[in-house]
Design a protein around this motif. Sequence first.
Motif, mmCIF file in Angstrom:
data_model
loop_
_atom_site.group_PDB
_atom_site.id
_atom_site.type_symbol
_atom_site.label_atom_id
_atom_site.label_comp_id
_atom_site.label_asym_id
_atom_site.label_seq_id
_atom_site.Cartn_x
_atom_site.Cartn_y
_atom_site.Cartn_z
ATOM 1 N N PHE A 45 0.848 -1.196 0.000
ATOM 2 C CA PHE A 45 0.000 0.000 0.000
ATOM 3 C C PHE A 45 0.879 1.241 0.000
ATOM 4 N N PHE A 46 0.462 2.280 -0.716
ATOM 5 C CA PHE A 46 1.179 3.546 -0.687
ATOM 6 C C PHE A 46 0.271 4.651 -1.202
ATOM 7 N N TYR A 47 0.528 5.868 -0.748
ATOM 8 C CA TYR A 47 -0.149 7.046 -1.277
ATOM 9 C C TYR A 47 0.612 7.543 -2.504
ATOM 10 N N ILE A 48 -0.101 8.176 -3.431
ATOM 11 C CA ILE A 48 0.560 8.855 -4.535
ATOM 12 C C ILE A 48 0.108 10.306 -4.592
ATOM 13 N N LYS A 49 1.056 11.180 -4.899
ATOM 14 C CA LYS A 49 0.757 12.580 -5.198
ATOM 15 C C LYS A 49 1.428 12.904 -6.532
ATOM 16 N N GLY A 50 1.135 14.089 -7.079
ATOM 17 C CA GLY A 50 1.678 14.437 -8.381
ATOM 18 C C GLY A 50 1.057 13.617 -9.497
ATOM 19 N N VAL A 245 -4.811 6.573 -2.609
ATOM 20 C CA VAL A 245 -4.191 5.395 -2.005
ATOM 21 C C VAL A 245 -4.133 4.302 -3.067
ATOM 22 N N CYS A 246 -2.971 3.689 -3.219
ATOM 23 C CA CYS A 246 -2.805 2.592 -4.176
ATOM 24 C C CYS A 246 -2.483 1.306 -3.442
ATOM 25 N N ASN A 247 -2.976 0.195 -3.975
ATOM 26 C CA ASN A 247 -2.571 -1.111 -3.464
ATOM 27 C C ASN A 247 -2.556 -2.133 -4.585
ATOM 28 N N ILE A 248 -1.747 -3.150 -4.396
ATOM 29 C CA ILE A 248 -1.599 -4.186 -5.416
ATOM 30 C C ILE A 248 -2.549 -5.337 -5.116
ATOM 31 N N GLY A 249 -2.951 -6.052 -6.175
ATOM 32 C CA GLY A 249 -3.952 -7.100 -6.059
ATOM 33 C C GLY A 249 -3.390 -8.499 -6.267
ATOM 34 N N ASP A 250 -4.295 -9.471 -6.257
ATOM 35 C CA ASP A 250 -3.932 -10.881 -6.315
ATOM 36 C C ASP A 250 -3.135 -11.244 -7.561
ATOM 37 N N MET A 251 -3.449 -10.619 -8.697
ATOM 38 C CA MET A 251 -2.769 -11.005 -9.929
ATOM 39 C C MET A 251 -1.304 -10.558 -9.936
ATOM 40 N N LEU A 252 -1.009 -9.417 -9.316
ATOM 41 C CA LEU A 252 0.395 -9.021 -9.210
ATOM 42 C C LEU A 252 1.118 -9.914 -8.209
ATOM 43 N N ASP A 253 0.422 -10.332 -7.170
ATOM 44 C CA ASP A 253 0.944 -11.324 -6.228
ATOM 45 C C ASP A 253 1.321 -12.598 -6.988
ATOM 46 N N ARG A 254 0.401 -13.069 -7.813
ATOM 47 C CA ARG A 254 0.661 -14.288 -8.581
ATOM 48 C C ARG A 254 1.817 -14.108 -9.574
ATOM 49 N N MET A 255 1.795 -13.008 -10.318
ATOM 50 C CA MET A 255 2.825 -12.777 -11.338
ATOM 51 C C MET A 255 4.226 -12.718 -10.741
ATOM 52 N N THR A 256 4.333 -12.166 -9.522
ATOM 53 C CA THR A 256 5.649 -12.007 -8.894
ATOM 54 C C THR A 256 6.010 -13.178 -7.986
ATOM 55 N N GLY A 257 5.206 -14.215 -8.002
ATOM 56 C CA GLY A 257 5.486 -15.369 -7.153
ATOM 57 C C GLY A 257 5.391 -15.069 -5.670
ATOM 58 N N GLY A 258 4.572 -14.059 -5.321
ATOM 59 C CA GLY A 258 4.378 -13.720 -3.917
ATOM 60 C C GLY A 258 5.389 -12.731 -3.374
ATOM 61 N N HIS A 259 6.305 -12.262 -4.203
ATOM 62 C CA HIS A 259 7.273 -11.272 -3.733
ATOM 63 C C HIS A 259 6.594 -9.927 -3.499
ATOM 64 N N TYR A 260 5.657 -9.571 -4.356
ATOM 65 C CA TYR A 260 4.761 -8.440 -4.109
ATOM 66 C C TYR A 260 3.421 -9.043 -3.695
ATOM 67 N N LYS A 261 3.051 -8.877 -2.436
ATOM 68 C CA LYS A 261 1.840 -9.521 -1.934
ATOM 69 C C LYS A 261 0.632 -8.587 -1.988
ATOM 70 N N SER A 262 -0.525 -9.159 -2.306
ATOM 71 C CA SER A 262 -1.777 -8.410 -2.187
ATOM 72 C C SER A 262 -2.122 -8.317 -0.706
#
Length: 341
Positions: A45-50, A245-262
């Motif tokens: 999870f992270f906020y974005i500005k700009g 606010v941004c967060n990553i989902g299950d498909m990015l979790d799957r694509m990265t082998g769990g290195h980036y977790k939802s």
Amino acid sequence: MNHAKATEESVSTLPIIDVHPLVTGAGDRNAVAAEIRRACLDTGFFYIKGHGVDEALQERLERLSRQFFEQDLETKLELRMERAGRAWRGYFPVGDELTSGKPDLKEGLYFGAELGPDDPRVRAGVPLHGANLFPNNLPGFRETVLAYMAAMTQLGHALMEGIALSLGLEGSYFADRYTADPLILFRIFHYPPQPSGPDASSVWGVGEHTDYGLLTILKQDDAGGLEVKSKSGWIGAPPIPGTFVCNIGDMLDRMTGGHYKSTPHRVRNLSGRSRLSFPFFFDPNFNAEVKRIESPELEEVVDDWETRWDRSSVHAFSGTYGEYLLNKVGKVFPALKQTVI
């Protein structure tokens, strides 16, 4: 929490990333990607500005949405989701959406990419594709929602370039394989004030869950209530003016082998007044087969299914994103399941 209290200085648990270089192409994109990488490895999870999304457009969206939900139930039900059929668009009343089998304390509107009857996907009856339902009694509602979705789609492409760079990939990695024609899902949720009393602690605006796709970009009003499950426990993600606010989902979790977790998150509206939120889901194409990213850095699969909120593995899944998504949404709206699936 009101805007006066939600400042950048008061929110130190989730990073705030200036994504201007990704949006404009001017500046150090790799430095932004490094910040995104740290955030994805830490909490997801992270906020974005700009981000460049017009403030006046956002204000119009919030004003019109508030006007819609202030109407009586009979009027709102004129846009009920059953009317949209397989397109899965429209209004649902409080309690109709389920999380882990329990009714959420929220009502909402579902939108997606606006597709006419001659679109081949609509003619073929592909689920979650079609025309949106808009209120006729609120001038500018349709134009505002469509303009906001267009702006957020453009932002989604830019952010996915940053995520690709954060993984040591070409910036076009996701666009080349999954998101040249992304599946766009947009929601406007209204959370009534949380009831007090002995049962209040067991009631959630939306219970613990992860998002299904690649990336969620959330606009929220000033009421607060979003909580994120970090490594040290549940933390708040209050609204900060000028950010999403941004967060990553299950498909990015799957694509990265769990290195980036939802990351699991939930909502409880304790503000004593109505809360609006506007989650925008930037997901793989409905027919895209979701595969692991081939990279030496991501060879080992980190599967956390035993501790996930739903006790299911995103890595055991094989197939298209549409198949994964339909399995999930059928549990969210069981009464409408037969209409779509």
